[in-house]
Every structure is written in structure tokens, then in C-alpha cells.
Design a protein around this motif. Structure first.
Motif, PDB file in Angstrom:
ATOM      1  N   ALA A 158     -86.228   5.028   6.803  1.00  0.00           N
ATOM      2  CA  ALA A 158     -85.074   5.929   6.911  1.00  0.00           C
ATOM      3  C   ALA A 158     -83.789   5.160   7.173  1.00  0.00           C
ATOM      4  CB  ALA A 158     -85.323   6.948   8.024  1.00  0.00           C
ATOM      5  N   LEU A 159     -83.838   4.212   8.109  1.00  0.00           N
ATOM      6  CA  LEU A 159     -82.655   3.413   8.405  1.00  0.00           C
ATOM      7  C   LEU A 159     -82.231   2.584   7.202  1.00  0.00           C
ATOM      8  CD1 LEU A 159     -83.313   2.090  12.029  1.00  0.00           C
ATOM      9  CD2 LEU A 159     -81.513   3.665  11.311  1.00  0.00           C
ATOM     10  N   SER A 160     -83.203   2.009   6.503  1.00  0.00           N
ATOM     11  CA  SER A 160     -82.879   1.194   5.327  1.00  0.00           C
ATOM     12  C   SER A 160     -82.117   2.005   4.296  1.00  0.00           C
ATOM     13  CB  SER A 160     -84.157   0.628   4.708  1.00  0.00           C
ATOM     14  OG  SER A 160     -84.798  -0.275   5.568  1.00  0.00           O
ATOM     15  N   GLU A 161     -82.565   3.222   4.046  1.00  0.00           N
ATOM     16  CA  GLU A 161     -81.884   4.071   3.069  1.00  0.00           C
ATOM     17  C   GLU A 161     -80.433   4.321   3.474  1.00  0.00           C
ATOM     18  OE1 GLU A 161     -82.925   5.081   0.218  1.00  0.00           O
ATOM     19  OE2 GLU A 161     -85.090   4.752   0.294  1.00  0.00           O
ATOM     20  N   LEU A 162     -80.216   4.630   4.741  1.00  0.00           N
ATOM     21  CA  LEU A 162     -78.869   4.948   5.200  1.00  0.00           C
ATOM     22  C   LEU A 162     -77.988   3.709   5.265  1.00  0.00           C
ATOM     23  CD1 LEU A 162     -79.828   7.428   8.072  1.00  0.00           C
ATOM     24  CD2 LEU A 162     -79.038   8.006   5.761  1.00  0.00           C
ATOM     25  N   MET A 163     -78.564   2.586   5.656  1.00  0.00           N
ATOM     26  CA  MET A 163     -77.785   1.350   5.749  1.00  0.00           C
ATOM     27  C   MET A 163     -77.409   0.820   4.370  1.00  0.00           C
ATOM     28  SD  MET A 163     -79.950  -0.394   8.884  1.00  0.00           S
ATOM     29  CE  MET A 163     -79.021  -1.933   9.017  1.00  0.00           C
ATOM     30  N   ILE A 164     -78.317   0.934   3.420  1.00  0.00           N
ATOM     31  CA  ILE A 164     -77.990   0.523   2.045  1.00  0.00           C
ATOM     32  C   ILE A 164     -76.895   1.416   1.488  1.00  0.00           C
ATOM     33  CG2 ILE A 164     -78.877   0.416  -0.316  1.00  0.00           C
ATOM     34  CD1 ILE A 164     -81.522  -0.583   0.853  1.00  0.00           C
ATOM     35  N   ALA A 252     -84.526  10.082   4.363  1.00  0.00           N
ATOM     36  CA  ALA A 252     -84.288   9.735   5.766  1.00  0.00           C
ATOM     37  C   ALA A 252     -84.494  10.939   6.669  1.00  0.00           C
ATOM     38  CB  ALA A 252     -82.877   9.175   5.927  1.00  0.00           C
ATOM     39  N   ARG A 253     -84.047  12.117   6.212  1.00  0.00           N
ATOM     40  CA  ARG A 253     -84.243  13.336   7.009  1.00  0.00           C
ATOM     41  C   ARG A 253     -85.717  13.697   7.113  1.00  0.00           C
ATOM     42  NH1 ARG A 253     -81.509  18.350   5.123  1.00  0.00           N
ATOM     43  NH2 ARG A 253     -81.845  19.015   7.271  1.00  0.00           N
ATOM     44  N   MET A 254     -86.429  13.574   6.017  1.00  0.00           N
ATOM     45  CA  MET A 254     -87.844  13.946   6.007  1.00  0.00           C
ATOM     46  C   MET A 254     -88.680  13.008   6.871  1.00  0.00           C
ATOM     47  SD  MET A 254     -88.353  14.854   1.971  1.00  0.00           S
ATOM     48  CE  MET A 254     -90.129  14.833   2.149  1.00  0.00           C
ATOM     49  N   LEU A 255     -88.371  11.717   6.841  1.00  0.00           N
ATOM     50  CA  LEU A 255     -89.214  10.734   7.519  1.00  0.00           C
ATOM     51  C   LEU A 255     -88.928  10.606   9.008  1.00  0.00           C
ATOM     52  CD1 LEU A 255     -89.370   7.753   4.995  1.00  0.00           C
ATOM     53  CD2 LEU A 255     -91.188   9.374   5.565  1.00  0.00           C
ATOM     54  N   ALA A 256     -87.634  10.642   9.397  1.00  0.00           N
ATOM     55  CA  ALA A 256     -87.321  10.269  10.776  1.00  0.00           C
ATOM     56  C   ALA A 256     -86.210  11.056  11.434  1.00  0.00           C
ATOM     57  CB  ALA A 256     -86.959   8.777  10.820  1.00  0.00           C
ATOM     58  N   PHE A 257     -85.245  11.559  10.658  1.00  0.00           N
ATOM     59  CA  PHE A 257     -84.040  12.141  11.241  1.00  0.00           C
ATOM     60  C   PHE A 257     -83.802  13.557  10.720  1.00  0.00           C
ATOM     61  CE2 PHE A 257     -82.849   7.494  10.700  1.00  0.00           C
ATOM     62  CZ  PHE A 257     -83.190   7.135  12.004  1.00  0.00           C
ATOM     63  N   PRO A 258     -84.590  14.531  11.164  1.00  0.00           N
ATOM     64  CA  PRO A 258     -84.420  15.900  10.648  1.00  0.00           C
ATOM     65  C   PRO A 258     -83.060  16.501  10.983  1.00  0.00           C
ATOM     66  CG  PRO A 258     -85.930  15.860  12.527  1.00  0.00           C
ATOM     67  CD  PRO A 258     -85.707  14.440  12.121  1.00  0.00           C
ATOM     68  N   GLY A 271     -78.478   9.669  13.474  1.00  0.00           N
ATOM     69  CA  GLY A 271     -79.823  10.219  13.541  1.00  0.00           C
ATOM     70  C   GLY A 271     -80.450   9.953  14.900  1.00  0.00           C
ATOM     71  N   VAL A 272     -81.337  10.828  15.320  1.00  0.00           N
ATOM     72  CA  VAL A 272     -81.946  10.733  16.659  1.00  0.00           C
ATOM     73  C   VAL A 272     -83.456  10.729  16.524  1.00  0.00           C
ATOM     74  CG1 VAL A 272     -82.139  11.827  18.921  1.00  0.00           C
ATOM     75  CG2 VAL A 272     -79.983  11.950  17.670  1.00  0.00           C
ATOM     76  N   VAL A 273     -84.099   9.850  17.287  1.00  0.00           N
ATOM     77  CA  VAL A 273     -85.563   9.807  17.383  1.00  0.00           C
ATOM     78  C   VAL A 273     -85.940  10.132  18.808  1.00  0.00           C
ATOM     79  CG1 VAL A 273     -87.617   8.345  17.234  1.00  0.00           C
ATOM     80  CG2 VAL A 273     -85.781   8.084  15.556  1.00  0.00           C
ATOM     81  N   ARG A 274     -86.798  11.138  18.997  1.00  0.00           N
ATOM     82  CA  ARG A 274     -87.222  11.515  20.336  1.00  0.00           C
ATOM     83  C   ARG A 274     -88.340  10.583  20.795  1.00  0.00           C
ATOM     84  NH1 ARG A 274     -82.804  14.562  20.795  1.00  0.00           N
ATOM     85  NH2 ARG A 274     -82.649  16.036  19.052  1.00  0.00           N
ATOM     86  N   ARG A 275     -88.271  10.208  22.063  1.00  0.00           N
ATOM     87  CA  ARG A 275     -89.332   9.410  22.650  1.00  0.00           C
ATOM     88  C   ARG A 275     -90.535  10.293  22.974  1.00  0.00           C
ATOM     89  NH1 ARG A 275     -87.858   4.323  24.547  1.00  0.00           N
ATOM     90  NH2 ARG A 275     -85.608   3.899  24.624  1.00  0.00           N
ATOM     91  N   LYS A 276     -91.715   9.750  22.858  1.00  0.00           N
ATOM     92  CA  LYS A 276     -92.916  10.505  23.188  1.00  0.00           C
ATOM     93  C   LYS A 276     -93.034  10.615  24.703  1.00  0.00           C
ATOM     94  CE  LYS A 276     -95.614   9.346  19.083  1.00  0.00           C
ATOM     95  NZ  LYS A 276     -96.845   8.711  18.557  1.00  0.00           N
ATOM     96  N   GLY A 277     -93.608  11.751  25.116  1.00  0.00           N
ATOM     97  CA  GLY A 277     -93.815  11.961  26.552  1.00  0.00           C
ATOM     98  C   GLY A 277     -92.574  12.449  27.237  1.00  0.00           C
TER      99      GLY A 277
END
Length: 277
Positions: A158-164, A252-258, A271-277
Motif C-alpha cells: 500500500a505504501l509503495s503504491e502511494l509513494m510511487i 492501498a485502501r483495500m490492503l491497508a488504509f480503508p 493512512g492509518v494502521v491500527r495496532r492489535k490489542g
């Protein structure tokens, strides 16, 4: 020569590395002072700073990293020089207030880009900035910072797509149709690399900001382009299924950043990734 507002401390216990940094920065007008970790600690204890930037080499000795809280307490932006393999050091530095990062091996233009960051913008509460400009930078940085996340493989893609996107569409101004033609001719990568090496784009950089918060990791990517309307690209479009590209944002939205959010007319995406727990 730059004004005295461009004085820089180069702090580290590898004299060869700090000498190399000074050799890059001095011709650009920066007034550099090379200090060991012990020398920097002594000056901080005496209240003697008198600089506007610090590059701290945390690779050579643990004492260098121990200086970070003291340096950040002065309000001076600190750019950390780190090894790509040392993810724990990077995460700890993000939490401890490093404003920017340079991942070894570094090149002169990347160092200058890091020092060119505005002081206020370069100091988010929970993290720091990584300058990037090439496809190789994207590959290395996306893999590195994705390691902070519960599902690094998905986040890296996801990051690669957005950074490219930030490089080719933002900084280089490659439009949708031109990229289609280049990919059809098998010339996309060669053209991107040619443009990156041209005088017109040699000073262009994008920024990846990483913020490590207790319950989430936030990624923000900013380019120097003209911006665009992201709405047509947020979801997979069947009418573009035969095109060789144009699906990176939706992926990117589908894989990591909805909850992907575009800001500043499309020049910035978060984009935001939630931590587990």
C-alpha cells in the motif's frame, strides 16, 4: 554562504561519517560543527547550543541515541542517521521525538532535503519524516516502516503504491495517459529515472511522515506537485480494468488504509494502521 541561522551540529562517534556529512553540507552554505557524543553532552549540560539543526549518528555508539531526549528538549529539530536493519532503534526514536530520519546509505541530496524541512513541520509529536525521491528509496523505505505494523506485507504494498504516485504523478508530473503510453512501450521505469536525473527535477523530494502512537501508526505522504482530484481513483473501476495502471490508490485502501484521506488538493495523503490489542 547561508546565514548563521543555518548552523548545524554533526554529532556522532564515527569521525569519518561526520566528516563526510560536513563535506556535503559546507559547500551548500551550512556552518557545521562536528562533535562526539561526549562533547555534545558536555555542551548541552553547559547550555551551549547555538545551532538550528542537529544530525545525530545513532549507528556508531549507544551514547549518541541517549542524547536524543536532551537535544529535543532544546526545541532544535534532530535528524537521526540510522541503519535500515535497526527497526527497534527507529521506532524508539519516533517515540522519543526525532524530527527526521536518514537511513544509511545516504546521498548528499537526501541530507540536504532533510535539513530543508521547516522546523515546525518537521517535529510531529509522535514521529518524524523520511525524505525520498527515487524508486529505490520507495522500495527500501516502504519495507522498513511497514515492519512497524501488524501486517507488514500488506502495508508495504500500500505504501509503495502511494509513494510511487507521489514521485511519478506528483513531483514528475506524469499524467495518466502518458504513463499508459510509457508502460505500453515498456519504457516507464527508464523515463522515470531519466526525469529524476534531469536538472529540472534533481532537487525534488517527497516526504514520508511516520507517527507511532499508542494505538495506531499514521503514515502521511506529501509531494511537491500540482495536486489532483483523487475521487475517481478511490475505488476499483471496471471501466479501467484493461488499463495497465490507475488502481494504486484503490489497492492501498483495500490492503491497508480503508480510511485513506487526501489533503492539500491531493498533494498529501494520510493512512492509518491500527495496532492489535
Amino acid at each position: 554562504m547561508r546565514s548563521t541561522a543555518s548552523r548545524v551540529w554533526l554529532v556522532g562517534d564515527d569521525p569519518q561519517m561526520t566528516a563526510v556529512l560536513e563535506g556535503w553540507l559546507a559547500p551548500a552554505g551550512y556552518a557545521c560543527q562536528r562533535l562526539s557524543s561526549a562533547e555534545a553532552a558536555s555542551r548541552l549540560a553547559a547550555g551551549k547550543l547555538g545551532v538550528e539543526r542537529v544530525i545525530l549518528d545513532a549507528c556508531s555508539h549507544a551514547a549518541g541515541f541517549d542524547l536524543l531526549p536532551q537535544l529535543r528538549a532544546t526545541g532544535v529539530p534532530v535528524t537521526m542517521l540510522v541503519e535500515a536493519e535497526d527497526l527497534p532503534m527507529i521506532e524508539t526514536s519516533l517515540r522519543s521525538g526525532a524530527s527526521g530520519f536518514l537511513v544509511k546509505p545516504v546521498e548528499p541530496r537526501t541530507v540536504l532535503a532533510a535539513l530543508g524541512l521547516p522546523g515546525g513541520e518537521a517535529a510531529p509529536q509522535w514521529g518524524g519524516y523520511f525524505p525520498f525521491r527515487t524508486l529505490e528509496d520507495v522500495a527500501g523505505l516502504s519495507q522498513l516502516v511497514a515492519g512497524l505494523c501488524p501486517d507488514p506485507a500488506s502495508v508495504q504494498i500500500a505504501l509503495s503504491e502511494l509513494m510511487i504516485n507521489a514521485i511519478e504523478h506528483g513531483n514528475l508530473g506524469l499524467g495518466f495517459d502518458r504513463k499508459c503510453a510509457l508502460m505500453a512501450a515498456g519504457a516507464w521505469r527508464n523515463e522515470v529515472e531519466r526525469l529524476l536525473g534531469s536538472p529540472e527535477h534533481a532537487a525534488g523530494f517527497a516526504l514520508l511522515r511516520v507517527e507511532c502512537r499508542p494505538r495506531e501508526i499514521r503514515f502521511l505522504i506529501r509531494d511537491q506537485g500540482q495536486g489532483f482530484d483523487p475521487a475517481p481513483y478511490l475505488n476499483l473501476n471496471p471501466t479501467r480494468s484493461v488499463e495497465p495502471h490507475g488502481r494504486g490508490i484503490a489497492i492501498a485502501r483495500m490492503l491497508a488504509f480503508p480510511d485513506l484521506v487526501f489533503l492539500d488538493g491531493g498533494r498529501c495523503v494520510e493512512g492509518v494502521v491500527r495496532r492489535k490489542g
